[in-house]
Design a protein around this motif. Structure first.
Motif, PDB file in Angstrom:
ATOM      1  N   ASP A 154       1.062  -1.813  -0.077  1.00  0.00           N
ATOM      2  CA  ASP A 154      -0.012   0.847   0.400  1.00  0.00           C
ATOM      3  C   ASP A 154       0.934   1.135  -0.041  1.00  0.00           C
ATOM      4  O   ASP A 154       0.682   1.892  -1.041  1.00  0.00           O
ATOM      5  N   VAL A 155       2.080   0.986   1.086  1.00  0.00           N
ATOM      6  CA  VAL A 155       2.421   2.720   0.944  1.00  0.00           C
ATOM      7  C   VAL A 155       3.339   2.036  -0.310  1.00  0.00           C
ATOM      8  O   VAL A 155       3.728   3.858  -0.888  1.00  0.00           O
ATOM      9  N   LEU A 156       4.135   1.791  -0.672  1.00  0.00           N
ATOM     10  CA  LEU A 156       4.765   1.215  -2.120  1.00  0.00           C
ATOM     11  C   LEU A 156       3.424   2.480  -2.960  1.00  0.00           C
ATOM     12  O   LEU A 156       4.290   2.382  -4.480  1.00  0.00           O
ATOM     13  N   ALA A 157       2.562   1.570  -3.206  1.00  0.00           N
ATOM     14  CA  ALA A 157       1.601   1.829  -4.039  1.00  0.00           C
ATOM     15  C   ALA A 157       1.536   3.052  -4.141  1.00  0.00           C
ATOM     16  O   ALA A 157       0.929   4.277  -5.482  1.00  0.00           O
ATOM     17  N   SER A 158       0.738   4.359  -3.061  1.00  0.00           N
ATOM     18  CA  SER A 158       0.756   5.041  -2.602  1.00  0.00           C
ATOM     19  C   SER A 158       1.917   6.198  -2.884  1.00  0.00           C
ATOM     20  O   SER A 158       2.083   7.431  -3.799  1.00  0.00           O
ATOM     21  N   GLU A 159       3.368   5.711  -2.966  1.00  0.00           N
ATOM     22  CA  GLU A 159       4.658   6.239  -3.158  1.00  0.00           C
ATOM     23  C   GLU A 159       4.778   5.798  -4.942  1.00  0.00           C
ATOM     24  O   GLU A 159       5.790   7.458  -5.160  1.00  0.00           O
ATOM     25  N   THR A 160       4.906   5.273  -5.183  1.00  0.00           N
ATOM     26  CA  THR A 160       5.374   5.377  -6.448  1.00  0.00           C
ATOM     27  C   THR A 160       3.852   4.673  -7.442  1.00  0.00           C
ATOM     28  O   THR A 160       3.650   4.203  -7.960  1.00  0.00           O
ATOM     29  N   PRO A 161       3.374   5.766  -7.810  1.00  0.00           N
ATOM     30  CA  PRO A 161       1.576   5.747  -8.347  1.00  0.00           C
ATOM     31  C   PRO A 161       2.117   5.434 -10.359  1.00  0.00           C
ATOM     32  O   PRO A 161       0.781   4.654 -10.645  1.00  0.00           O
ATOM     33  N   ARG A 162       3.445   5.347 -10.543  1.00  0.00           N
ATOM     34  CA  ARG A 162       3.632   4.156 -12.245  1.00  0.00           C
ATOM     35  C   ARG A 162       4.405   3.543 -11.974  1.00  0.00           C
ATOM     36  O   ARG A 162       5.262   3.518 -10.856  1.00  0.00           O
ATOM     37  N   THR A 163       4.708   2.615 -12.427  1.00  0.00           N
ATOM     38  CA  THR A 163       4.754   0.812 -13.016  1.00  0.00           C
ATOM     39  C   THR A 163       6.231   1.948 -13.163  1.00  0.00           C
ATOM     40  O   THR A 163       6.485   2.352 -13.960  1.00  0.00           O
ATOM     41  N   GLY A 164       7.497   1.006 -12.293  1.00  0.00           N
ATOM     42  CA  GLY A 164       8.853   1.228 -12.675  1.00  0.00           C
ATOM     43  C   GLY A 164       9.175   2.928 -11.855  1.00  0.00           C
ATOM     44  O   GLY A 164      10.534   2.668 -11.182  1.00  0.00           O
ATOM     45  N   ASP A 165       8.194   2.975 -11.051  1.00  0.00           N
ATOM     46  CA  ASP A 165       8.470   3.792  -9.784  1.00  0.00           C
ATOM     47  C   ASP A 165       9.021   3.570  -8.588  1.00  0.00           C
ATOM     48  O   ASP A 165       8.646   2.117  -8.068  1.00  0.00           O
ATOM     49  N   GLN A 166      10.630   3.427  -8.133  1.00  0.00           N
ATOM     50  CA  GLN A 166      11.050   3.378  -7.022  1.00  0.00           C
ATOM     51  C   GLN A 166      10.981   3.846  -5.874  1.00  0.00           C
ATOM     52  O   GLN A 166      10.813   4.947  -5.738  1.00  0.00           O
ATOM     53  N   CYS A 167      11.138   3.196  -4.107  1.00  0.00           N
ATOM     54  CA  CYS A 167      10.651   4.250  -3.041  1.00  0.00           C
ATOM     55  C   CYS A 167      12.494   3.318  -2.465  1.00  0.00           C
ATOM     56  O   CYS A 167      12.369   2.393  -2.983  1.00  0.00           O
ATOM     57  N   ARG A 168      13.382   4.097  -1.599  1.00  0.00           N
ATOM     58  CA  ARG A 168      14.058   3.542  -0.694  1.00  0.00           C
ATOM     59  C   ARG A 168      13.478   3.085   0.533  1.00  0.00           C
ATOM     60  O   ARG A 168      12.990   3.664   1.281  1.00  0.00           O
ATOM     61  N   VAL A 169      14.446   1.971  -0.048  1.00  0.00           N
ATOM     62  CA  VAL A 169      13.831   1.010   1.506  1.00  0.00           C
ATOM     63  C   VAL A 169      13.811   1.826   2.740  1.00  0.00           C
ATOM     64  O   VAL A 169      12.954   1.845   3.197  1.00  0.00           O
ATOM     65  N   GLN A 170      14.938   2.516   2.996  1.00  0.00           N
ATOM     66  CA  GLN A 170      15.193   3.481   4.515  1.00  0.00           C
ATOM     67  C   GLN A 170      13.330   4.289   4.482  1.00  0.00           C
ATOM     68  O   GLN A 170      13.155   4.815   5.563  1.00  0.00           O
ATOM     69  N   ASP A 171      13.057   4.462   3.354  1.00  0.00           N
ATOM     70  CA  ASP A 171      11.880   5.782   3.258  1.00  0.00           C
ATOM     71  C   ASP A 171      10.747   4.484   3.783  1.00  0.00           C
ATOM     72  O   ASP A 171       9.517   5.529   4.888  1.00  0.00           O
ATOM     73  N   LEU A 172      10.830   3.734   4.318  1.00  0.00           N
ATOM     74  CA  LEU A 172       9.761   2.974   4.224  1.00  0.00           C
ATOM     75  C   LEU A 172       9.622   2.584   5.539  1.00  0.00           C
ATOM     76  O   LEU A 172       8.747   1.950   6.090  1.00  0.00           O
ATOM     77  N   VAL A 173      10.750   2.423   6.074  1.00  0.00           N
ATOM     78  CA  VAL A 173      10.619   1.687   7.749  1.00  0.00           C
ATOM     79  C   VAL A 173      10.067   2.924   8.435  1.00  0.00           C
ATOM     80  O   VAL A 173       9.242   1.751   9.974  1.00  0.00           O
ATOM     81  N   GLY A 174       9.930   3.619   8.666  1.00  0.00           N
ATOM     82  CA  GLY A 174       9.107   5.033   9.613  1.00  0.00           C
ATOM     83  C   GLY A 174       7.648   4.454   9.599  1.00  0.00           C
ATOM     84  O   GLY A 174       6.606   5.046  10.216  1.00  0.00           O
ATOM     85  N   ARG A 175       6.817   4.182   8.133  1.00  0.00           N
ATOM     86  CA  ARG A 175       5.846   4.445   7.711  1.00  0.00           C
ATOM     87  C   ARG A 175       4.540   2.848   7.956  1.00  0.00           C
ATOM     88  O   ARG A 175       3.810   2.875   8.043  1.00  0.00           O
ATOM     89  N   VAL A 176       5.592   1.928   7.764  1.00  0.00           N
ATOM     90  CA  VAL A 176       5.621   0.697   8.000  1.00  0.00           C
ATOM     91  C   VAL A 176       5.306  -0.559   9.206  1.00  0.00           C
ATOM     92  O   VAL A 176       4.662  -0.923   9.327  1.00  0.00           O
ATOM     93  N   HIS A 177       6.447   0.491  10.644  1.00  0.00           N
ATOM     94  CA  HIS A 177       6.245   0.761  11.403  1.00  0.00           C
ATOM     95  C   HIS A 177       6.578  -0.965  12.259  1.00  0.00           C
ATOM     96  O   HIS A 177       6.630  -2.226  13.067  1.00  0.00           O
ATOM     97  N   LEU A 178       7.675  -1.006  11.309  1.00  0.00           N
ATOM     98  CA  LEU A 178       8.326  -2.233  11.694  1.00  0.00           C
ATOM     99  C   LEU A 178       9.581  -2.136  11.512  1.00  0.00           C
ATOM    100  O   LEU A 178      10.088  -1.042  11.402  1.00  0.00           O
ATOM    101  N   SER A 179      10.924  -3.074  12.040  1.00  0.00           N
ATOM    102  CA  SER A 179      11.987  -2.509  12.182  1.00  0.00           C
ATOM    103  C   SER A 179      12.508  -2.828  10.981  1.00  0.00           C
ATOM    104  O   SER A 179      12.316  -3.071   9.872  1.00  0.00           O
ATOM    105  N   GLN A 180      14.121  -2.196  10.868  1.00  0.00           N
ATOM    106  CA  GLN A 180      14.672  -2.246   9.341  1.00  0.00           C
ATOM    107  C   GLN A 180      14.745  -4.247   9.125  1.00  0.00           C
ATOM    108  O   GLN A 180      14.997  -4.044   7.800  1.00  0.00           O
ATOM    109  N   SER A 181      15.170  -4.628   9.709  1.00  0.00           N
ATOM    110  CA  SER A 181      15.310  -5.883   9.889  1.00  0.00           C
ATOM    111  C   SER A 181      14.098  -6.788   8.748  1.00  0.00           C
ATOM    112  O   SER A 181      13.999  -7.557   8.522  1.00  0.00           O
TER     113      SER A 181
END
Length: 130
Positions: free
Chosen positions: A46-73
């Protein structure tokens, strides 16, 4: 005595929040299980779909950490599972070799589109009365 009452009220409210969260996550897990997803899997999609609206768009994994409430590992393991299932792709950041990019695949975007209404229905049902 008032401070104790305020503290007790805060504790009760906190426990209510935790209870609603736990019940909601369990219900999301239940409705998404037939589609091979859990609540945390869906959150990443869901976060990837909202952050990267077009196929091929990318998001840094580090930017996901605070959004999904999981530890980095935990997030790295989850992304590894999603990658193995063909739902996301990972790539090393050319500018910063320590950074990792992640993107939804077409299959991941299609699955997100399919199950998003199920997740939203659970949220509506579980949180509307709050």
């Amino acid at each position: 005595m008032a401070a104790k009452t305020v503290g007790a009220d805060l504790e009760d409210r906190w426990r209510d929040i935790l209870s609603v969260h736990a019940r909601t996550m369990c219900e999301i897990d239940r409705v998404l299980h037939p589609h091979g997803l859990g609540a945390s899997d869906f959150e990443v999609l869901d976060v990837l779909a909202s952050e990267t609206p077009r196929t091929g768009d990318q998001c840094r994994v580090q930017d996901l950490v605070g959004r999904v409430h999981l530890s980095q590992s935990a997030l790295s393991r989850l992304i590894g599972r999603l990658e193995k299932e063909g739902l996301v792709e990972r790539a090393v950041c050319v500018e910063d070799r320590r950074g990792v990019w992640v993107a939804l695949t077409g299959k991941g975007r299609d699955l997100h589109t399919e199950v998003r209404p199920l997740q939203r229905e659970v949220l509506e049902r579980m949180l509307a009365a709050r």
